[in-house]
Enzyme design. Structure first.
Site, PDB file in Angstrom:
ATOM      1  N   ASN A 163      55.383 -10.015  39.564  1.00 46.26           N
ATOM      2  CA  ASN A 163      56.398 -10.663  40.415  1.00 46.26           C
ATOM      3  C   ASN A 163      56.250 -12.178  40.242  1.00 46.26           C
ATOM      4  O   ASN A 163      55.255 -12.755  40.670  1.00 46.26           O
ATOM      5  CB  ASN A 163      56.149 -10.213  41.858  1.00 46.26           C
ATOM      6  CG  ASN A 163      57.044 -10.903  42.881  1.00 46.26           C
ATOM      7  OD1 ASN A 163      57.594 -11.963  42.619  1.00 46.26           O
ATOM      8  ND2 ASN A 163      57.159 -10.311  44.046  1.00 46.26           N
ATOM      9  N   CYS A 181      60.771 -16.281  46.748  1.00 51.82           N
ATOM     10  CA  CYS A 181      61.355 -15.406  45.715  1.00 51.82           C
ATOM     11  C   CYS A 181      62.877 -15.488  45.683  1.00 51.82           C
ATOM     12  O   CYS A 181      63.500 -15.093  44.700  1.00 51.82           O
ATOM     13  CB  CYS A 181      60.916 -13.969  45.933  1.00 51.82           C
ATOM     14  SG  CYS A 181      59.136 -13.787  45.936  1.00 51.82           S
ATOM     15  N   HIS A 229      65.512  -9.371  41.813  1.00 46.86           N
ATOM     16  CA  HIS A 229      64.165  -9.950  41.883  1.00 46.86           C
ATOM     17  C   HIS A 229      63.173  -8.830  41.630  1.00 46.86           C
ATOM     18  O   HIS A 229      63.289  -7.743  42.195  1.00 46.86           O
ATOM     19  CB  HIS A 229      63.961 -10.566  43.272  1.00 46.86           C
ATOM     20  CG  HIS A 229      62.535 -10.922  43.544  1.00 46.86           C
ATOM     21  ND1 HIS A 229      61.741 -11.555  42.611  1.00 46.86           N
ATOM     22  CD2 HIS A 229      61.751 -10.725  44.631  1.00 46.86           C
ATOM     23  CE1 HIS A 229      60.533 -11.725  43.115  1.00 46.86           C
ATOM     24  NE2 HIS A 229      60.519 -11.227  44.339  1.00 46.86           N
TER      25      HIS A 229
HETATM   26  N1  COA Z   1      43.691  -1.653  44.671  1.00 51.98           N
HETATM   27  C1  COA Z   1      43.224  -0.611  45.369  1.00 51.98           C
HETATM   28  N2  COA Z   1      43.420  -0.461  46.690  1.00 51.98           N
HETATM   29  C2  COA Z   1      44.140  -1.394  47.314  1.00 51.98           C
HETATM   30  C3  COA Z   1      44.683  -2.517  46.658  1.00 51.98           C
HETATM   31  C4  COA Z   1      44.423  -2.625  45.280  1.00 51.98           C
HETATM   32  N3  COA Z   1      44.876  -3.654  44.542  1.00 51.98           N
HETATM   33  N4  COA Z   1      45.373  -3.256  47.534  1.00 51.98           N
HETATM   34  C5  COA Z   1      45.267  -2.649  48.712  1.00 51.98           C
HETATM   35  N5  COA Z   1      44.529  -1.525  48.587  1.00 51.98           N
HETATM   36  C6  COA Z   1      44.160  -0.545  49.617  1.00 51.98           C
HETATM   37  C7  COA Z   1      44.234  -1.128  51.013  1.00 51.98           C
HETATM   38  O1  COA Z   1      43.060  -1.862  51.322  1.00 51.98           O
HETATM   39  C8  COA Z   1      44.390   0.113  51.836  1.00 51.98           C
HETATM   40  O2  COA Z   1      43.136   0.722  51.979  1.00 51.98           O
HETATM   41  P1  COA Z   1      42.712   1.401  53.381  1.00 51.98           P
HETATM   42  O3  COA Z   1      43.745   2.493  53.597  1.00 51.98           O
HETATM   43  O4  COA Z   1      41.353   1.876  53.106  1.00 51.98           O
HETATM   44  O5  COA Z   1      42.819   0.298  54.376  1.00 51.98           O
HETATM   45  C9  COA Z   1      45.237   1.026  50.958  1.00 51.98           C
HETATM   46  O6  COA Z   1      45.096   0.516  49.612  1.00 51.98           O
HETATM   47  C10 COA Z   1      46.698   1.031  51.332  1.00 51.98           C
HETATM   48  O7  COA Z   1      47.093  -0.327  51.529  1.00 51.98           O
HETATM   49  P2  COA Z   1      48.575  -0.743  51.766  1.00 51.98           P
HETATM   50  O8  COA Z   1      48.643  -2.247  51.872  1.00 51.98           O
HETATM   51  O9  COA Z   1      49.124   0.062  52.883  1.00 51.98           O
HETATM   52  O10 COA Z   1      49.186  -0.243  50.371  1.00 51.98           O
HETATM   53  P3  COA Z   1      50.661  -0.155  49.916  1.00 51.98           P
HETATM   54  O11 COA Z   1      50.975   1.178  49.442  1.00 51.98           O
HETATM   55  O12 COA Z   1      51.584  -0.778  50.925  1.00 51.98           O
HETATM   56  O13 COA Z   1      50.651  -1.085  48.631  1.00 51.98           O
HETATM   57  C11 COA Z   1      51.396  -3.282  48.080  1.00 51.98           C
HETATM   58  C12 COA Z   1      50.316  -2.453  48.745  1.00 51.98           C
HETATM   59  C13 COA Z   1      51.063  -4.759  48.265  1.00 51.98           C
HETATM   60  C14 COA Z   1      51.401  -2.930  46.598  1.00 51.98           C
HETATM   61  C15 COA Z   1      52.762  -2.931  48.712  1.00 51.98           C
HETATM   62  O14 COA Z   1      52.657  -3.012  50.115  1.00 51.98           O
HETATM   63  C16 COA Z   1      53.858  -3.789  48.268  1.00 51.98           C
HETATM   64  O15 COA Z   1      54.171  -3.865  47.100  1.00 51.98           O
HETATM   65  N6  COA Z   1      54.534  -4.460  49.215  1.00 51.98           N
HETATM   66  C17 COA Z   1      55.631  -5.311  48.923  1.00 51.98           C
HETATM   67  C18 COA Z   1      55.068  -6.619  48.615  1.00 51.98           C
HETATM   68  C19 COA Z   1      55.946  -7.449  47.774  1.00 51.98           C
HETATM   69  O16 COA Z   1      56.575  -6.974  46.885  1.00 51.98           O
HETATM   70  N7  COA Z   1      55.939  -8.728  48.079  1.00 51.98           N
HETATM   71  C20 COA Z   1      56.660  -9.675  47.386  1.00 51.98           C
HETATM   72  C21 COA Z   1      57.772 -10.099  48.234  1.00 51.98           C
HETATM   73  S1  COA Z   1      58.766 -11.161  47.317  1.00 51.98           S
END
Ligand code: COA
Length: 331
Positions: free
Chosen positions: A288, A118, A258
């Site tokens: 993204n 990214c 970004h």
């Molecule tokens: N729909 C529904 N539930 C989902 C899901 C989806 N698409 N993706 C994950 N979950 C669930 C998980 O399985 C977890 O369930 P559990 O508690 O039963 O295990 C719960 O939601 C929480 O998961 P978590 O990964 O802690 O969620 P989060 O709030 O961190 O959101 C992201 C997940 C990926 C959206 C978030 O972590 C994020 O945006 N991170 C930054 C990633 C990013 O921007 N990367 C690019 C870098 S350039």
């Protein structure tokens, strides 16, 4: 910058986004999720994905052609093409930059790909800037773009919802020639200790693709979202603060970050006390797009007249590697 070097500016820009829009409800057929969950956690309403008969290089080519047209420069006059991508047409060989070079008819240009995920566009901008600053080249085309829909695992709900396809390009010239988009400063960084947070774990040259890997899908993109989230908030905040250090806040035209996650951007904006309208956000419609995200956002800001002549534009990006980069431009 070393005073014996030439100031570098951005002569033109162009972007290309696939027409196919994929909304959040699309994913409900693959796993349990909802439009509300995705919107609330990421700010994404839809993302654009290539159609089956389209290639990443089609977008890179279209963005480049628009950029050259805007710059008023012929393809034969381009000296160098640098393409930042982790999702080019092939598995690294040949460089997709060479395919773009042929497509646009830049027959006098050298061409290579770089990858910093990214942060790729900012790394490419920095490399391209050096070639112009030293006087080696006069026209350097810098492209950032991705066809991430081709390297995600549709069944992995932590990644497939986030990523989209798109590309943007800028043409670098001596500032004296183009008289706009002066690149005042760039900072780059990396921390390989976080390499495992965003990765295509298997199927590289370390371990050839096997039927097992294919059925697991571990050759596709995997991300530890929670770990990345924490790091991204602090890094994006630091990069924006770095760019504005010692600058008059009144001089800021816009931050072009970004499009990592809307919540991450909003948190960074609030921490720095920036007015929300000074931070451009388009993740809601594109997701993204990794290396494509900053140049696409820059193009949209310029087209929408959000960048005032003579004022500052701040770019900040963070991604796999882990890598990060910031830039301050005076338009
Ligand atoms: N729909 C529904 N539930 C989902 C899901 C989806 N698409 N993706 C994950 N979950 C669930 C998980 O399985 C977890 O369930 P559990 O508690 O039963 O295990 C719960 O939601 C929480 O998961 P978590 O990964 O802690 O969620 P989060 O709030 O961190 O959101 C992201 C997940 C990926 C959206 C978030 O972590 C994020 O945006 N991170 C930054 C990633 C990013 O921007 N990367 C690019 C870098 S350039």
């Amino acid at each position: 910058m070393n005073p014996s070097l030439i100031d570098v500016g951005i002569a033109g820009y162009g972007c290309s986004i696939p027409e196919r829009s994929v909304d959040n409800n699309y994913f409900t057929r693959f796993f349990e999720t909802s439009d509300e969950w995705i919107m609330q956690r990421t700010g994404i309403q839809a993302r654009r994905w290539l159609k089956d008969d389209e290639k990443p290089s089609d977008m890179f080519t279209a963005a480049s052609e628009r950029c050259l047209e805007k710059s008023g420069v012929n393809a034969e006059d381009v000296d160098l093409i640098i393409l930042a991508t982790v999702s080019g047409d092939h598995l690294g060989v040949p460089a997709t930059a060479c395919i773009v070079q042929d497509n646009i008819g830049a027959k006098n240009a050298a061409a290579f790909d770089i990858q910093a995920a990214c942060t790729g566009f900012l790394y490419a901008l920095s490399v391209g800037r050096q070639f112009v600053a030293t006087g080696a080249y006069k026209n350097v085309l810098v492209i950032g773009g991705e066809g991430l829909s081709r390297i995600i695992d549709i069944y992995d709900r932590g990644t497939s919802i986030i990523f989209g396809d798109g590309a943007g390009a800028v043409l670098l010239q001596p500032h004296e020639t183009c008289q706009q988009g002066l690149i005042e400063d760039i900072t780059l960084g990396a921390d390989g200790a976080g390499a495992q947070f965003i990765t295509r774990p298997r199927g590289g040259a370390m371990e050839q693709i096997t039927p097992d890997i294919l059925s697991e899908g571990t050759h596709q993109l995997r991300m530890k979202g929670r770990e990345v989230y924490r790091f991204a908030v602090s890094r994006m905040t630091e990069l924006m603060a770095w760019a504005m250090e010692g600058q008059d806040p009144e001089e800021l035209s816009i931050v072009v970050p970004h499009q990592v996650n809307k919540r991450i951007l909003e948190t960074a904006t609030a921490k720095l006390d920036l007015p929300p309208e000074k931070v451009y956000i388009n993740i809601d419609k594109y997701g993204n797009t990794s290396a494509g995200s900053v140049p696409v956002a820059l193009c949209e800001c310029l087209d929408a007249g959000k960048i005032e002549k003579g004022k500052l534009v701040v770019m900040a990006a963070f991604g796999a590697g882990l890598t990060w980069g910031g830039a301050r431009l005076r338009w």
